[in-house]
Scaffold this active site. Structure first.
Site, short mmCIF file in Angstrom:
data_model
loop_
_atom_site.label_atom_id
_atom_site.label_comp_id
_atom_site.label_asym_id
_atom_site.label_seq_id
_atom_site.Cartn_x
_atom_site.Cartn_y
_atom_site.Cartn_z
N HIS A 43 1.01 -1.12 0.04
CA HIS A 43 -0.07 0.10 -0.23
C HIS A 43 1.05 1.31 -0.05
O HIS A 43 1.25 1.87 1.23
CB HIS A 43 -0.86 -0.05 1.24
CG HIS A 43 -2.10 0.89 1.51
ND1 HIS A 43 -3.24 0.80 1.85
CD2 HIS A 43 -2.14 2.40 0.87
CE1 HIS A 43 -4.01 1.60 1.51
NE2 HIS A 43 -3.28 2.84 1.08
N GLU A 70 -2.33 -1.67 -3.13
CA GLU A 70 -3.73 -0.60 -2.59
C GLU A 70 -3.36 0.65 -2.72
O GLU A 70 -2.00 1.06 -2.49
CB GLU A 70 -3.92 -1.30 -1.38
CG GLU A 70 -4.42 -2.48 -1.06
CD GLU A 70 -4.72 -2.90 0.45
OE1 GLU A 70 -5.27 -4.01 0.75
OE2 GLU A 70 -4.14 -2.36 1.24
N HIS A 189 -8.27 -5.49 7.39
CA HIS A 189 -7.89 -4.36 8.54
C HIS A 189 -8.21 -5.06 9.87
O HIS A 189 -9.33 -5.26 10.11
CB HIS A 189 -8.74 -3.11 8.28
CG HIS A 189 -7.89 -1.97 8.36
ND1 HIS A 189 -7.45 -1.49 9.62
CD2 HIS A 189 -7.23 -1.09 7.71
CE1 HIS A 189 -6.69 -0.32 9.44
NE2 HIS A 189 -6.40 -0.21 8.27
N1 PXP Z 1 -6.41 -3.17 3.60
C1 PXP Z 1 -6.32 -2.06 3.53
C2 PXP Z 1 -7.17 -1.23 2.54
C3 PXP Z 1 -5.39 -1.50 4.39
O1 PXP Z 1 -5.07 -0.14 4.22
C4 PXP Z 1 -4.53 -2.10 5.09
C5 PXP Z 1 -3.55 -1.45 6.09
O2 PXP Z 1 -2.58 -0.96 5.25
C6 PXP Z 1 -5.05 -3.53 5.39
C7 PXP Z 1 -6.19 -4.15 4.70
C8 PXP Z 1 -4.15 -4.26 6.43
O3 PXP Z 1 -4.47 -4.01 7.78
P1 PXP Z 1 -3.88 -4.54 8.93
O4 PXP Z 1 -2.42 -3.76 8.88
O5 PXP Z 1 -4.41 -3.80 10.23
O6 PXP Z 1 -3.80 -5.95 8.98
#
Ligand code: PXP
Length: 236
Positions: A43, A70, A189
């Site tokens: 990301h 992402e 997330h």
């Molecule tokens: N999905 C998205 C769109 C995110 O921005 C993130 C964090 O960068 C994640 C998933 C993964 O989240 P986590 O780091 O809390 O597992």
């Protein structure tokens, strides 16, 4: 089968703290694949404070599993994704300086932007996904865009996990709506070793989860190989 895509942003954050190449992001990503993850997620943020654009070009040439990029579709992001042609692009409505993603798309308010960029990615043969809140009303609005998948934003599930039967309900409903529209389901997330298995058991047709923060943190205690195995076990 639900694929585990490991978000390696935290590895880049650790590396960037010293300005050297330790830990080596590419080697870590290759090991994560070797230990059984089915994908790598990155990301890149506009300020490149963790993953850099250069990292993404490098990773894309070496990893064998699915690469998921992402981010917010600004001009630089569009160029990066169209150059790299990952397996999947996940669009996230992040303002530039936000600490981490904190909301899904308002599809109706961004319909023309989304249709324009999704169209470009589709033309390039890249699978598309959009980050969405677990709201039936908001997920219904994806009928106005042409997208392959949604990624359900799971923060509310994780923070409400002490009453998990209640916390999962909006996700079950949102997932059902997407599936009925023929749109695939991803999630991510704040998923972790405590809450992942229950999520998987209750969300039918879950194709992929992307997990970063908790998985990398757990690997401090268990080691990366064992940790990847533990997360995969939650998805069985
Ligand atoms: N999905 C998205 C769109 C995110 O921005 C993130 C964090 O960068 C994640 C998933 C993964 O989240 P986590 O780091 O809390 O597992």
């Amino acid at each position: 089968m639900t694929k585990l895509s490991v978000n390696v942003n935290k590895i880049a954050t650790l590396r960037n703290a010293r300005g050297t190449n330790v830990p080596n992001l590419l080697n870590v990503a290759l090991d994560i694949e070797k230990f059984g993850a089915e994908g790598i997620t990155v990301h890149p943020r506009p300020d490149e404070r963790h993953i850099t654009y250069k990292d993404v070009y490098k990773l894309s040439k070496s990893i064998d599993t699915e690469l998921n990029i992402e981010g917010y579709p600004n001009e630089n992001f569009m160029k990066l994704v169209l150059d790299v042609k990952p397996h999947q692009v996940t669009l996230v409505p992040d303002p530039p300086h936000v600490l981490t993603s904190n909301a899904g798309w308002n599809v109706l308010g961004n319909k023309s932007l989304l249709n324009e960029v999704l169209g470009e990615f589709k033309k390039a043969g890249i699978r598309t996904s959009v980050f969405m809140n677990p709201s039936a009303k908001e997920v219904e609005e994806i009928q106005y865009i042409d997208v392959d998948r949604i990624e359900l934003y799971t923060e509310a599930y994780a923070s409400g996990f002490s009453d998990k039967e209640k916390a999962i309900l909006p996700f079950i409903e949102a997932a059902k709506i997407a599936t009925e529209m023929g749109v695939g389901l991803n999630a991510g997330h704040d998923l972790n070793l405590d809450n992942l298995a229950f999520f998987k058991q209750n969300i039918e047709g879950l194709l992929e989860v992307s997990i970063g923060h908790a998985l990398i943190s757990d690997s401090l205690y268990y080691g990366l190989e064992k940790t990847v195995g533990m997360y995969k076990k939650c998805l069985k």
